[in-house]
Design an enzyme around this catalytic site. Structure first.
Site, PDB file in Angstrom:
ATOM      1  N   GLY A  95       0.818  -1.208   0.000  1.00 15.69           N
ATOM      2  CA  GLY A  95       0.000   0.000   0.000  1.00 15.69           C
ATOM      3  C   GLY A  95       0.856   1.264   0.000  1.00 15.69           C
ATOM      4  N   VAL A  99       1.148   3.707   2.207  1.00 16.99           N
ATOM      5  CA  VAL A  99       1.852   3.965   3.469  1.00 16.99           C
ATOM      6  C   VAL A  99       2.929   2.916   3.712  1.00 16.99           C
ATOM      7  CG1 VAL A  99       1.600   4.140   5.979  1.00 16.99           C
ATOM      8  CG2 VAL A  99      -0.101   5.202   4.474  1.00 16.99           C
ATOM      9  N   ARG A 139      -3.696 -11.745  -1.806  1.00 20.20           N
ATOM     10  CA  ARG A 139      -3.943 -11.259  -3.170  1.00 20.20           C
ATOM     11  C   ARG A 139      -2.749 -10.459  -3.705  1.00 20.20           C
ATOM     12  NH1 ARG A 139      -7.123  -7.735  -0.078  1.00 20.20           N
ATOM     13  NH2 ARG A 139      -6.626  -5.521  -0.333  1.00 20.20           N
ATOM     14  N   SER A 140      -1.888  -9.988  -2.788  1.00 26.55           N
ATOM     15  CA  SER A 140      -0.687  -9.251  -3.216  1.00 26.55           C
ATOM     16  C   SER A 140       0.588 -10.064  -3.013  1.00 26.55           C
ATOM     17  CB  SER A 140      -0.575  -7.929  -2.445  1.00 26.55           C
ATOM     18  OG  SER A 140      -1.694  -7.117  -2.664  1.00 26.55           O
ATOM     19  N   ARG A 151      -5.944   3.324  18.900  1.00 31.70           N
ATOM     20  CA  ARG A 151      -5.598   4.684  19.325  1.00 31.70           C
ATOM     21  C   ARG A 151      -6.287   5.120  20.606  1.00 31.70           C
ATOM     22  NH1 ARG A 151      -6.473   7.250  13.358  1.00 31.70           N
ATOM     23  NH2 ARG A 151      -4.596   6.392  12.377  1.00 31.70           N
ATOM     24  N   CYS A 179      -3.505  11.003  10.462  1.00 33.99           N
ATOM     25  CA  CYS A 179      -2.604  11.876   9.704  1.00 33.99           C
ATOM     26  C   CYS A 179      -2.851  13.349   9.979  1.00 33.99           C
ATOM     27  CB  CYS A 179      -2.724  11.578   8.211  1.00 33.99           C
ATOM     28  SG  CYS A 179      -4.424  11.508   7.596  1.00 33.99           S
ATOM     29  N   SER A 192      -4.550  10.923  -1.068  1.00 37.11           N
ATOM     30  CA  SER A 192      -3.696   9.814  -0.645  1.00 37.11           C
ATOM     31  C   SER A 192      -4.032   9.351   0.763  1.00 37.11           C
ATOM     32  CB  SER A 192      -2.218  10.204  -0.729  1.00 37.11           C
ATOM     33  OG  SER A 192      -1.951  11.357   0.038  1.00 37.11           O
ATOM     34  N   ARG A 247     -12.036  16.769   2.139  1.00 42.53           N
ATOM     35  CA  ARG A 247     -11.198  16.104   1.143  1.00 42.53           C
ATOM     36  C   ARG A 247     -11.063  17.025  -0.072  1.00 42.53           C
ATOM     37  NH1 ARG A 247      -8.186  12.120   2.636  1.00 42.53           N
ATOM     38  NH2 ARG A 247      -9.883  10.728   3.217  1.00 42.53           N
ATOM     39  N   HIS A 264      -1.426  17.177   3.285  1.00 40.87           N
ATOM     40  CA  HIS A 264      -2.573  17.717   4.011  1.00 40.87           C
ATOM     41  C   HIS A 264      -2.268  19.142   4.459  1.00 40.87           C
ATOM     42  CE1 HIS A 264      -4.382  13.895   3.818  1.00 40.87           C
ATOM     43  NE2 HIS A 264      -4.422  13.552   5.090  1.00 40.87           N
ATOM     44  N   ASN A 300       1.289  13.904   4.206  1.00 40.06           N
ATOM     45  CA  ASN A 300       0.511  13.001   5.057  1.00 40.06           C
ATOM     46  C   ASN A 300       0.990  11.562   4.999  1.00 40.06           C
ATOM     47  OD1 ASN A 300      -0.821  13.517   2.340  1.00 40.06           O
ATOM     48  ND2 ASN A 300      -1.822  11.605   2.933  1.00 40.06           N
TER      49      ASN A 300
END
Length: 340
Positions: free
Chosen positions: A12, A14, A39-40, A99, A130, A160, A236, A243, A316
């Protein structure tokens, strides 16, 4: 002797950035494993001048590994982070799952490094949202000087932040504006994102705020000070990376804009670019690829007794996610693991 490091979700946006930053900052890793979903599986990813082939997250044995950087989302974090932690591998998770757990420290190393001591309760550390990460880097040094009472923030968040699918959708919709037959309806986002703004990030909550806005409130309180009042509007915007935030801060004590500028210039992780002339500020396109959080447009707010306004911009994918996670790993190395 260095560390053995795992990056989960390595294919991905990040996860790839985590690998880039580990290499750029020369993190003392003897071995790095790139993990992905089935799948990856077998996808090749870059780590400095090396190429890593992704391994299966589902069957990976975390025993003997020191640190796992998770960028795989809340679902995989819920299933695999506790397994890694139980195997003795300290997890730094980028999702929102842990978190708000009182037994999991939520860390921005420039802001609350001492919270690292709480990692041992679950062997898990949370990476903040972020939009929160860049804001609290700016708030903390000012809070130490004049104590913040209230923050009003409006965010302008790049696509992103929604991952590769968000960036693809902006690209495809933009092309579709000019190429007949290539129009693309909204899929990742609620409405068209190309040449548009969407005042919704994440789902709506009962009070009318979105979950992204709620995250900024809850995380700022946990990271900086529970007494700070925060209200946020998260938007967004059709920007690929970076950002931006317009932040209004009300303090208990008066803080002059010139002193605030000096404080921020000396604060870790911050670059002040604040010239009162055309172009004397930083925009998101200029922050891409940089480690710093940029602060501009610092000025008094005459509508409240002790107020300041400022403009805050950061990559970000870096400070908002991958960089902060690697900085936490570096903090672990200095204070806890002490290898390498």
């Amino acid at each position: 002797m260095g560390y053995r490091v795992v990056v989960a979700g390595a294919t991905g946006a990040v996860g790839r950035e985590m690998l880039n930053i580990l290499a750029e900052r020369q993190f003392p890793a003897d071995e790095v494993a790139a993990l992905a979903s089935r799948r990856s599986l077998g996808t090749e990813v870059s780590y400095g001048d090396k190429t890593l082939t992704t391994q299966d997250l589902d069957t990976f044995d975390f025993t003997g590994w020191d640190i796992a950087l998770f960028a795989a989302g809340s679902g995989p974090a819920k299933e695999y982070a506790p397994k890694a932690a139980k195997a003795g591998c300290i997890v730094i998770d980028n999702s929102s799952l842990y978190r708000y757990d009182a037994d999991v420290p939520l860390i921005v190393p420039e802001v609350n490094p001492d919270a690292i001591e709480g990692y041992a309760k679950k062997n898990i550390i949370a990476n903040p949202n972020c939009s929160t990460a860049q804001m609290v880097v700016a708030l903390k040094p000012l809070h130490d000087r004049a104590k913040i009472k209230r923050v009003v923030v409006s965010t302008y968040q790049s696509v992103s932040g929604a991952g590769n699918e968000g960036m693809d959708e902006l690209w495809e919709q933009t092309k579709g504006m000019y190429v007949p037959g290539q129009e693309k309806d909204p899929a990742k986002f609620q409405k068209q994102i190309a040449f548009n703004l969407i005042p919704q990030i994440d789902v709506f909550m009962e009070d009318g705020s979105t979950k992204e806005e709620w995250k900024m409130v809850a995380e700022t309180k946990k990271i900086v000070d529970p007494s700070i009042k925060v209200t946020a509007t998260c938007v967004r915007v059709p920007v690929f990376v970076g950002h931006s935030e317009a932040i209004n801060i009300e303090f208990e004590d008066f803080l002059d804009e010139d002193e605030a500028r000096d404080i921020l210039r000396e604060a870790p992780g911050i670059m002040v670019v604040d010239k009162r002339e055309d172009g004397g500020y930083v925009t998101p396109v200029e922050c891409v690829g940089d480690f710093a959080t940029f602060i501009s447009r610092i000025r008094q707010d005459s509508t409240v007794e002790n107020g300041l306004n400022l403009w805050c911009v950061s990559d970000n994918l870096r400070k908002g996610a991958a960089l902060n996670a690697v900085q936490i790993a570096e903090l672990l190395g200095r204070r806890v693991l002490k290898k390498g």
